[in-house]
Motif scaffolding. Structure first.
Motif, PDB file in Angstrom:
ATOM      1  N   ASN A 150       0.815  -1.220   0.000  1.00 38.12           N
ATOM      2  CA  ASN A 150       0.000   0.000   0.000  1.00 38.12           C
ATOM      3  C   ASN A 150       0.847   1.268   0.000  1.00 38.12           C
ATOM      4  O   ASN A 150       0.612   2.194   0.799  1.00 38.12           O
ATOM      5  CB  ASN A 150      -0.946  -0.002   1.216  1.00 38.12           C
ATOM      6  N   PHE A 151       1.814   1.336  -0.893  1.00 39.86           N
ATOM      7  CA  PHE A 151       2.740   2.473  -0.925  1.00 39.86           C
ATOM      8  C   PHE A 151       1.985   3.803  -0.929  1.00 39.86           C
ATOM      9  O   PHE A 151       1.105   4.030  -1.766  1.00 39.86           O
ATOM     10  CB  PHE A 151       3.639   2.375  -2.160  1.00 39.86           C
ATOM     11  N   ASN A 152       2.348   4.679   0.020  1.00 39.50           N
ATOM     12  CA  ASN A 152       1.669   5.976   0.125  1.00 39.50           C
ATOM     13  C   ASN A 152       2.643   7.152   0.103  1.00 39.50           C
ATOM     14  O   ASN A 152       2.412   8.189   0.728  1.00 39.50           O
ATOM     15  CB  ASN A 152       0.796   6.028   1.381  1.00 39.50           C
ATOM     16  N   GLY A 153       3.728   6.976  -0.657  1.00 41.87           N
ATOM     17  CA  GLY A 153       4.703   8.060  -0.782  1.00 41.87           C
ATOM     18  C   GLY A 153       5.475   8.314   0.488  1.00 41.87           C
ATOM     19  O   GLY A 153       5.772   9.465   0.818  1.00 41.87           O
ATOM     20  N   TRP A 154       5.821   7.226   1.221  1.00 44.78           N
ATOM     21  CA  TRP A 154       6.542   7.328   2.496  1.00 44.78           C
ATOM     22  C   TRP A 154       5.808   8.255   3.459  1.00 44.78           C
ATOM     23  O   TRP A 154       6.379   9.156   4.075  1.00 44.78           O
ATOM     24  CB  TRP A 154       7.984   7.796   2.290  1.00 44.78           C
ATOM     25  N   GLY A 155       4.514   8.018   3.567  1.00 45.79           N
ATOM     26  CA  GLY A 155       3.726   8.837   4.478  1.00 45.79           C
ATOM     27  C   GLY A 155       3.337  10.170   3.882  1.00 45.79           C
ATOM     28  O   GLY A 155       3.247  11.173   4.598  1.00 45.79           O
ATOM     29  N   GLY A 156       3.103  10.191   2.565  1.00 44.36           N
ATOM     30  CA  GLY A 156       2.641  11.401   1.907  1.00 44.36           C
ATOM     31  C   GLY A 156       3.717  12.443   1.656  1.00 44.36           C
ATOM     32  O   GLY A 156       3.403  13.605   1.412  1.00 44.36           O
ATOM     33  N   LYS A 157       4.989  12.024   1.654  1.00 45.89           N
ATOM     34  CA  LYS A 157       6.071  12.988   1.448  1.00 45.89           C
ATOM     35  C   LYS A 157       6.354  13.275  -0.016  1.00 45.89           C
ATOM     36  O   LYS A 157       7.032  14.261  -0.329  1.00 45.89           O
ATOM     37  CB  LYS A 157       7.350  12.482   2.120  1.00 45.89           C
ATOM     38  N   VAL A 206       6.014   1.954  12.841  1.00 46.10           N
ATOM     39  CA  VAL A 206       5.141   2.378  13.947  1.00 46.10           C
ATOM     40  C   VAL A 206       5.087   3.903  13.901  1.00 46.10           C
ATOM     41  O   VAL A 206       5.604   4.603  14.766  1.00 46.10           O
ATOM     42  CB  VAL A 206       5.663   1.869  15.293  1.00 46.10           C
ATOM     43  N   ASN A 207       4.460   4.409  12.863  1.00 50.47           N
ATOM     44  CA  ASN A 207       4.530   5.824  12.536  1.00 50.47           C
ATOM     45  C   ASN A 207       3.162   6.252  12.016  1.00 50.47           C
ATOM     46  O   ASN A 207       2.577   5.585  11.160  1.00 50.47           O
ATOM     47  CB  ASN A 207       5.617   6.042  11.478  1.00 50.47           C
ATOM     48  N   GLY A 208       2.685   7.366  12.508  1.00 45.73           N
ATOM     49  CA  GLY A 208       1.369   7.837  12.134  1.00 45.73           C
ATOM     50  C   GLY A 208       1.215   8.190  10.676  1.00 45.73           C
ATOM     51  O   GLY A 208       0.083   8.290  10.181  1.00 45.73           O
ATOM     52  N   ASN A 209       2.320   8.382   9.966  1.00 44.80           N
ATOM     53  CA  ASN A 209       2.197   8.700   8.540  1.00 44.80           C
ATOM     54  C   ASN A 209       1.978   7.461   7.677  1.00 44.80           C
ATOM     55  O   ASN A 209       1.653   7.586   6.496  1.00 44.80           O
ATOM     56  CB  ASN A 209       3.402   9.501   8.036  1.00 44.80           C
ATOM     57  N   ARG A 210       2.151   6.255   8.235  1.00 45.50           N
ATOM     58  CA  ARG A 210       1.816   5.014   7.542  1.00 45.50           C
ATOM     59  C   ARG A 210       0.669   4.277   8.232  1.00 45.50           C
ATOM     60  O   ARG A 210      -0.273   3.853   7.581  1.00 45.50           O
ATOM     61  CB  ARG A 210       3.018   4.059   7.488  1.00 45.50           C
ATOM     62  N   ASN A 211       0.821   4.078   9.527  1.00 40.72           N
ATOM     63  CA  ASN A 211      -0.106   3.230  10.277  1.00 40.72           C
ATOM     64  C   ASN A 211      -0.605   3.960  11.520  1.00 40.72           C
ATOM     65  O   ASN A 211      -0.219   3.625  12.645  1.00 40.72           O
ATOM     66  CB  ASN A 211       0.597   1.920  10.654  1.00 40.72           C
ATOM     67  N   PRO A 212      -1.439   4.978  11.326  1.00 37.51           N
ATOM     68  CA  PRO A 212      -1.853   5.806  12.467  1.00 37.51           C
ATOM     69  C   PRO A 212      -2.586   4.996  13.530  1.00 37.51           C
ATOM     70  O   PRO A 212      -3.518   4.249  13.246  1.00 37.51           O
ATOM     71  CB  PRO A 212      -2.782   6.850  11.826  1.00 37.51           C
ATOM     72  N   GLY A 213      -2.110   5.134  14.771  1.00 38.19           N
ATOM     73  CA  GLY A 213      -2.779   4.501  15.899  1.00 38.19           C
ATOM     74  C   GLY A 213      -2.580   3.011  16.028  1.00 38.19           C
ATOM     75  O   GLY A 213      -3.199   2.390  16.885  1.00 38.19           O
ATOM     76  N   VAL A 214      -1.721   2.422  15.201  1.00 38.66           N
ATOM     77  CA  VAL A 214      -1.528   0.975  15.231  1.00 38.66           C
ATOM     78  C   VAL A 214      -0.291   0.650  16.071  1.00 38.66           C
ATOM     79  O   VAL A 214       0.781   1.215  15.861  1.00 38.66           O
ATOM     80  CB  VAL A 214      -1.373   0.398  13.809  1.00 38.66           C
ATOM     81  N   SER A 215      -0.425  -0.257  17.001  1.00 40.77           N
ATOM     82  CA  SER A 215       0.671  -0.600  17.902  1.00 40.77           C
ATOM     83  C   SER A 215       1.734  -1.418  17.185  1.00 40.77           C
ATOM     84  O   SER A 215       1.479  -2.049  16.154  1.00 40.77           O
ATOM     85  CB  SER A 215       0.142  -1.406  19.092  1.00 40.77           C
ATOM     86  N   ARG A 216       2.907  -1.437  17.791  1.00 38.87           N
ATOM     87  CA  ARG A 216       3.992  -2.247  17.233  1.00 38.87           C
ATOM     88  C   ARG A 216       3.632  -3.723  17.231  1.00 38.87           C
ATOM     89  O   ARG A 216       3.971  -4.456  16.284  1.00 38.87           O
ATOM     90  CB  ARG A 216       5.285  -2.024  18.032  1.00 38.87           C
ATOM     91  N   ASP A 217       2.940  -4.182  18.252  1.00 42.96           N
ATOM     92  CA  ASP A 217       2.552  -5.589  18.306  1.00 42.96           C
ATOM     93  C   ASP A 217       1.652  -5.963  17.127  1.00 42.96           C
ATOM     94  O   ASP A 217       1.802  -7.050  16.544  1.00 42.96           O
ATOM     95  CB  ASP A 217       1.837  -5.896  19.620  1.00 42.96           C
ATOM     96  N   ARG A 218       0.703  -5.083  16.794  1.00 45.54           N
ATOM     97  CA  ARG A 218      -0.189  -5.377  15.675  1.00 45.54           C
ATOM     98  C   ARG A 218       0.573  -5.385  14.353  1.00 45.54           C
ATOM     99  O   ARG A 218       0.320  -6.216  13.478  1.00 45.54           O
ATOM    100  CB  ARG A 218      -1.329  -4.351  15.627  1.00 45.54           C
ATOM    101  N   ILE A 219       1.488  -4.438  14.191  1.00 43.95           N
ATOM    102  CA  ILE A 219       2.301  -4.395  12.970  1.00 43.95           C
ATOM    103  C   ILE A 219       3.194  -5.624  12.888  1.00 43.95           C
ATOM    104  O   ILE A 219       3.335  -6.247  11.828  1.00 43.95           O
ATOM    105  CB  ILE A 219       3.118  -3.092  12.918  1.00 43.95           C
ATOM    106  N   GLU A 220       3.796  -5.993  14.008  1.00 36.88           N
ATOM    107  CA  GLU A 220       4.654  -7.178  14.020  1.00 36.88           C
ATOM    108  C   GLU A 220       3.876  -8.427  13.625  1.00 36.88           C
ATOM    109  O   GLU A 220       4.370  -9.258  12.845  1.00 36.88           O
ATOM    110  CB  GLU A 220       5.278  -7.357  15.399  1.00 36.88           C
ATOM    111  N   ALA A 221       2.664  -8.576  14.139  1.00 41.15           N
ATOM    112  CA  ALA A 221       1.847  -9.740  13.786  1.00 41.15           C
ATOM    113  C   ALA A 221       1.567  -9.764  12.284  1.00 41.15           C
ATOM    114  O   ALA A 221       1.612 -10.829  11.646  1.00 41.15           O
ATOM    115  CB  ALA A 221       0.541  -9.718  14.573  1.00 41.15           C
ATOM    116  N   ALA A 222       1.293  -8.591  11.695  1.00 36.84           N
ATOM    117  CA  ALA A 222       1.046  -8.529  10.255  1.00 36.84           C
ATOM    118  C   ALA A 222       2.293  -8.892   9.464  1.00 36.84           C
ATOM    119  O   ALA A 222       2.224  -9.635   8.475  1.00 36.84           O
ATOM    120  CB  ALA A 222       0.559  -7.131   9.871  1.00 36.84           C
ATOM    121  N   LEU A 223       3.449  -8.396   9.876  1.00 34.47           N
ATOM    122  CA  LEU A 223       4.691  -8.713   9.173  1.00 34.47           C
ATOM    123  C   LEU A 223       5.010 -10.205   9.253  1.00 34.47           C
ATOM    124  O   LEU A 223       5.482 -10.801   8.277  1.00 34.47           O
ATOM    125  CB  LEU A 223       5.852  -7.891   9.746  1.00 34.47           C
ATOM    126  N   LYS A 224       4.763 -10.804  10.394  1.00 35.64           N
ATOM    127  CA  LYS A 224       4.990 -12.246  10.532  1.00 35.64           C
ATOM    128  C   LYS A 224       4.098 -13.024   9.570  1.00 35.64           C
ATOM    129  O   LYS A 224       4.551 -13.972   8.904  1.00 35.64           O
ATOM    130  CB  LYS A 224       4.736 -12.683  11.974  1.00 35.64           C
TER     131      LYS A 224
END
Length: 382
Positions: A150-157, A206-224
């Motif tokens: 879901n590339f978003n321009g590195w957080g809209g940059k 774990v950055n609001g410009n990609r995944n606002p409000g999402v915890s590291r644990d949730r991101i880690e589970a998705a990456l796994k």
């Protein structure tokens, strides 16, 4: 790490910029797409068949690259950047097929500059960063699939009207199954050993410009789930000082399972946020084990001495770590510091025995804050 002019601003190393959330970021997979399932138990028959991302040193079917398209991004440096991309493409094409994506009205020029060894296809792109805009490939019992992050321009940059569709369009072009990620990120933001371990920086995930409000644990589970790994090693990274928010592929790379190559500042480099990021990563690696319980051997890859090159600009990415491993070779940047270039080539040759080390000058790409790895994306053999 694609440094930006904001590098002089005061910014502490990221210390957990995410917060817990009920829902992961990124668009929901549609019924026509293959959404990643929950990770099966290690060692089970399902785990053996589940898709996983192979290590970069495993055999490739081809390499994908992209032709930089926009004057608004590169200005008068666009011809020099295109010349660098052509050199990288030709170097890779000595060892494996290269497919270069180019806008239909620019494909003829790309063919002229790249030559007959590089295949050019008509596919709309905005910029050259195929590692981030293209799909990240996984393999499994069902063959090769591509993960769309879901590339978003590195957080809209940066503008990404076309680049935001590159993963989908490229997979459609080749008839490859697409997996839409439930999180947003980039291919340069992950590094795997092919045996269950992934490295990443918090600052680019774990950055609001990609995944606002999402915890590291949730991101880690998705990456796994997405990449078939069992363990994620996190580094703090640096947020807000470069366009990628400190991608891991300019900080730490696997050379083989259990061996990590780490970008290190030169002995005379004044301490700054980037050297502190490297120091923090070193501390993490010294205390870490991989998914199989191995302690990690860390190999330093020291940056070149470019103190006498003020012409390179403030955004110049002076790291050898953004190299690319291809079938039978390692394509590495050459910066013109003969002693440093030779030393880096020797380190990479030792780490990748049996592969030819091919240095390529990429000053224009590096001045834009990127490197060889950023501009390439491998399709692994099925």
């Amino acid at each position: 790490m694609l440094r930006s002019g904001a590098a002089a601003a005061a910014l502490a190393l990221l210390e957990g910029c995410g917060s817990a959330a009920d829902e992961p970021g990124g668009p929901e997979p549609s019924a026509a797409q293959d959404a990643p399932a929950s990770s099966p138990a290690p060692g089970s028959p399902t785990a053996a068949a589940a898709p996983a991302m192979p290590a970069e040193w495993r055999p490739h079917t081809r390499t994908f690259m992209a032709w930089p398209a926009l004057d608004e991004v590169w200005g008068d440096q666009l011809p020099a950047v295109r010349a660098d991309i052509a050199r990288v493409a030709q170097a890779v094409a000595r060892f494996e097929p290269v497919v270069l994506m180019a806008r239909p009205d620019q494909s003829a020029g790309a063919r002229r500059l790249c030559g007959s060894s590089v295949e050019v296809i008509d596919l709309a792109v905005d910029d050259l960063w195929a590692r981030d805009t293209g799909p990240t490939f996984v393999t499994g019992a069902a063959g090769v699939a591509g993960v769309d992050l879901n590339f978003n321009g590195w957080g809209g940059k940066q503008t990404h009207t076309d680049d935001g569709q590159v993963a989908r369009n490229l997979l459609d072009h080749y008839g490859i199954r697409r997996i839409q990620a439930p999180v947003t990120g980039e291919g340069g933001g992950i590094e795997v050993d092919g045996e269950g371990t992934l490295m990443a920086t918090e600052s680019s995930w774990v950055n609001g410009n990609r995944n606002p409000g999402v915890s590291r644990d949730r991101i880690e589970a998705a990456l796994k789930d997405l990449f078939g790994v069992r363990k994620v090693i996190w580094f703090a990274g640096v947020a807000g000082q470069d366009i990628t928010d400190c991608h891991v592929d300019a900080l730490a790379r696997f050379a083989e399972p259990g061996v990590v190559v780490l970008h290190r500042p030169g002995p005379d480099t004044p301490p700054d946020i980037w050297s502190r990021a490297s120091d923090q990563a070193l501390d993490v690696l010294r205390g870490a084990t991989d998914a199989n319980g191995r302690t990690l051997r860390v190999v330093d890859l020291t940056e070149p001495d470019l103190a006498g090159r003020p012409d390179l600009g403030k955004d110049f990415l002076a790291t050898y770590l953004n190299y690319y491993v291809v079938n039978g070779a390692v394509i590495m940047p050459r910066f013109g510091d003969r002693a440093s270039d030779d030393r880096a080539a020797g380190v990479l040759a030792d780490l990748h025995p049996g592969r030819e080390v091919v240095p390529v000058g990429i000053d224009a790409i590096a001045a834009g804050g990127g490197g060889i790895h950023c501009s390439t994306q491998q399709q692994p053999a099925g």
